[in-house]
Design an enzyme around this catalytic site. Structure first.
Site, PDB file in Angstrom:
ATOM      1  N   HIS A  90       0.863  -1.200   0.000  1.00  0.00           N
ATOM      2  CA  HIS A  90       0.000   0.000   0.000  1.00  0.00           C
ATOM      3  C   HIS A  90       0.888   1.235   0.000  1.00  0.00           C
ATOM      4  CE1 HIS A  90      -3.949   1.949   1.615  1.00  0.00           C
ATOM      5  NE2 HIS A  90      -3.154   2.907   1.134  1.00  0.00           N
ATOM      6  N   GLU A 123     -12.202   4.530   6.446  1.00  0.00           N
ATOM      7  CA  GLU A 123     -10.965   5.253   6.787  1.00  0.00           C
ATOM      8  C   GLU A 123     -11.231   6.369   7.794  1.00  0.00           C
ATOM      9  OE1 GLU A 123      -8.936   6.577   3.265  1.00  0.00           O
ATOM     10  OE2 GLU A 123      -7.347   7.548   4.404  1.00  0.00           O
ATOM     11  N   ASN A 138       2.444   9.142  -5.943  1.00  0.00           N
ATOM     12  CA  ASN A 138       2.660  10.574  -5.712  1.00  0.00           C
ATOM     13  C   ASN A 138       2.755  10.937  -4.229  1.00  0.00           C
ATOM     14  OD1 ASN A 138       2.666  12.376  -8.292  1.00  0.00           O
ATOM     15  ND2 ASN A 138       1.173  10.750  -8.691  1.00  0.00           N
ATOM     16  N   THR A 178      -2.968   6.743  -9.513  1.00  0.00           N
ATOM     17  CA  THR A 178      -4.191   7.140 -10.204  1.00  0.00           C
ATOM     18  C   THR A 178      -3.813   7.726 -11.563  1.00  0.00           C
ATOM     19  OG1 THR A 178      -4.826   7.957  -7.993  1.00  0.00           O
ATOM     20  CG2 THR A 178      -6.351   8.411  -9.812  1.00  0.00           C
ATOM     21  N   PRO A 179      -4.240   7.076 -12.664  1.00  0.00           N
ATOM     22  CA  PRO A 179      -3.862   7.623 -13.974  1.00  0.00           C
ATOM     23  C   PRO A 179      -4.491   8.997 -14.192  1.00  0.00           C
ATOM     24  CG  PRO A 179      -4.995   5.487 -14.170  1.00  0.00           C
ATOM     25  CD  PRO A 179      -5.107   5.902 -12.745  1.00  0.00           C
ATOM     26  N   ASP A 184       1.979   6.774   2.430  1.00  0.00           N
ATOM     27  CA  ASP A 184       2.563   7.943   1.761  1.00  0.00           C
ATOM     28  C   ASP A 184       3.830   8.348   2.523  1.00  0.00           C
ATOM     29  OD1 ASP A 184       0.264   8.806  -0.186  1.00  0.00           O
ATOM     30  OD2 ASP A 184      -0.719   8.450   1.724  1.00  0.00           O
TER      31      ASP A 184
HETATM   32  P1  IMP Z   1      -1.312   8.900  -6.864  1.00  0.00           P
HETATM   33  O1  IMP Z   1      -2.471   7.985  -7.012  1.00  0.00           O
HETATM   34  O2  IMP Z   1      -0.013   8.329  -7.302  1.00  0.00           O
HETATM   35  O3  IMP Z   1      -1.584  10.215  -7.527  1.00  0.00           O
HETATM   36  O4  IMP Z   1      -1.104   9.167  -5.295  1.00  0.00           O
HETATM   37  C1  IMP Z   1      -1.774  10.183  -4.575  1.00  0.00           C
HETATM   38  C2  IMP Z   1      -3.260   9.918  -4.427  1.00  0.00           C
HETATM   39  O5  IMP Z   1      -3.451   8.765  -3.609  1.00  0.00           O
HETATM   40  C3  IMP Z   1      -4.009  11.019  -3.686  1.00  0.00           C
HETATM   41  O6  IMP Z   1      -4.500  12.021  -4.553  1.00  0.00           O
HETATM   42  C4  IMP Z   1      -5.169  10.286  -3.042  1.00  0.00           C
HETATM   43  O7  IMP Z   1      -6.252  10.187  -3.929  1.00  0.00           O
HETATM   44  C5  IMP Z   1      -4.629   8.898  -2.837  1.00  0.00           C
HETATM   45  N1  IMP Z   1      -4.269   8.682  -1.418  1.00  0.00           N
HETATM   46  C6  IMP Z   1      -3.091   8.828  -0.829  1.00  0.00           C
HETATM   47  N2  IMP Z   1      -3.169   8.508   0.475  1.00  0.00           N
HETATM   48  C7  IMP Z   1      -4.447   8.148   0.694  1.00  0.00           C
HETATM   49  C8  IMP Z   1      -5.167   7.708   1.845  1.00  0.00           C
HETATM   50  O8  IMP Z   1      -4.653   7.548   2.975  1.00  0.00           O
HETATM   51  N3  IMP Z   1      -6.493   7.464   1.670  1.00  0.00           N
HETATM   52  C9  IMP Z   1      -7.132   7.581   0.471  1.00  0.00           C
HETATM   53  N4  IMP Z   1      -6.475   7.971  -0.627  1.00  0.00           N
HETATM   54  C10 IMP Z   1      -5.156   8.254  -0.511  1.00  0.00           C
HETATM   55 ZN    ZN Z   2      -3.803   4.875   1.025  1.00  0.00          ZN
END
Ligand code: IMP
Ligand code: ZN
Length: 382
Positions: A32, A232, A36, A135-136, A332
């Site tokens: 997990h 969450e 980004n 997320t694309p 993250d």
């Molecule tokens: P990406 O998908 O590579 O852009 O990573 C960042 C995205 O992951 C954020 O914009 C959130 O939508 C999602 N994200 C990151 N951490 C969390 C979390 O703890 N809960 C839900 N979504 C998360």
């Molecule tokens: Zn997450």
């Protein structure tokens, strides 16, 4: 070089060199990690200095990078998601995205050239296997297809038993956007690219999950593993959690606000005749005939975003006591200033810095993470 501080750094600092060696020697899976959200601080700083950014975004980006550098304090989880708009402005071209993906993969899978400042252990890879999720995003410079192939090109420089991609669907997406992302995930997998799963993520207070059910079902039918951020925040209703569990995810992200009563109910009785998970996923989420989706546990993320008050009251305690599969993850690393090693340190460190678990139990937890990988029991992907 990893930048770590806060609860996980305190736990890691408290361990003996022999405990650190022990944790480093365990085969560990990071299941997990948001791309980004895991950009090394140095990479973000470099990109900020060298990119030409639209003038109207520079102040916000500078302010966000400064906050991340000085160490973030959140009063509430809702303050977390807006951070990504600045990060996204930095990773909006194929070249920046490629660089970021490379650096994130290296930060997990390669031994650092130096341990973080103040830590005297011998550098070793953070994990043996990484399922990176992202997320694309379509931007002015790239389509969603280009986004995904840029990330996959970097992931596939590692072997299939080291790295794979999970495609994230953001709760704020429209039906059409979610459809496009899932279509791409399925098509890329069918073309032999290393896409192994789908994730539902994003601000837990936003969106209507009913929009996404049919798309996750299509993904599952195409052999993709499912992991869903669930319960969450306390505002996520039991009705929503029940609906998400009905999709038969293989793994759950956080699962913080499921009551013990509901956990007992969900995980004992869910397997009704005729509702058996697909063969591709059943080995991941069934145990002794009961439905036991692995819970992705992100200790620092929960503590720092204040959805959990202390390790003592953390829901990991329930899952350990009930012998339910879990996997230790970072979520993250950038905003939460942690590493997978430091998350594991919180298992071993003595209370109040950690849970004070024994080595055998920590070893078993690491093994549970390896068992919950989406690659297991699946058609070999490139
Ligand atoms: P990406 O998908 O590579 O852009 O990573 C960042 C995205 O992951 C954020 O914009 C959130 O939508 C999602 N994200 C990151 N951490 C969390 C979390 O703890 N809960 C839900 N979504 C998360
Ligand atoms: Zn997450």
């Amino acid at each position: 070089m990893a930048t770590i501080s806060g609860p996980s750094a305190a736990a890691l600092h408290s361990l003996s060199p022999s405990d650190v060696d022990f944790l480093q020697s365990l085969p560990k899976a990071e299941l997990h990690a948001h791309l980004n959200g895991c950009i090394p601080l140095q990479t973000l700083t470099d990109l900020t200095e060298h990119l030409t950014l639209p003038a109207d975004t520079t102040d916000e980006i500078a302010a966000t990078v400064a906050r991340l550098k000085s160490g973030l304090t959140l009063n509430d989880v809702s303050e977390f998601f807006p951070l990504f708009s600045a990060i996204y402005a930095i990773t909006s071209t194929p070249s920046a995205l490629g660089r970021v993906t490379r650096d994130v993969l290296d930060s997990f899978l390669k031994a650092e050239s130096n341990p973080p400042p103040g830590f005297a252990y011998t550098p070793a890879p953070e994990c043996s296997y990484l399922e990176l999720r992202t997320t694309p995003r379509a931007t002015a410079q790239m389509s969603r297809y280009t986004y995904l192939t840029t990330v996959l090109d970097e992931i596939e420089k590692f072997s299939a038993d080291q790295a794979a991609l999970i495609v994230s669907i953001d709760r704020r997406m429209s039906d059409a956007d979610a459809r496009e992302c899932v279509d791409l995930a399925i098509a890329l997998r069918a073309a032999g690219r290393r896409v192994v799963g789908l994730d539902l993520c994003g601000d837990p207070g936003k969106g209507d999950i009913a929009t996404f059910e049919k798309h996750f079902k299509r993904g599952k039918d195409a052999g993709l593993g499912l992991t869903l951020h669930i319960a969450e925040v306390c505002g996520n209703t039991t009705a929503e959690s029940l609906a998400l569990l009905d999709w038969r995810p293989d793994r759950l992200g956080h699962a913080t606000f499921l009551s013990d009563e509901h956990k007992a109910l969900f995980f004992a009785d869910l397997l009704q005749p005729g509702s058996v998970p697909s063969p591709a996923t059943e080995s991941n989420s069934r145990r002794n005939g009961a439905y036991k989706p692995c819970i992705e546990i992100c200790l620092s993320s929960n503590l720092l975003s204040r959805t959990v008050q202390s390790l003592e009251s953390h829901h990991i305690q329930y899952y350990l006591a009930n012998d339910h599969p879990i996997s230790i993850c970072t979520d993250d690393t950038l905003p939460f200033r942690t590493t997978l090693l430091a998350e594991y340190a919180q298992l071993l460190a003595k209370p109040p810095l950690g849970l004070g678990l024994g080595r055998e139990q920590v070893k078993r937890i690491a093994a549970m993470g390896m068992e919950a990988r989406f690659v297991q029991g699946r058609v070999e992907v490139k």
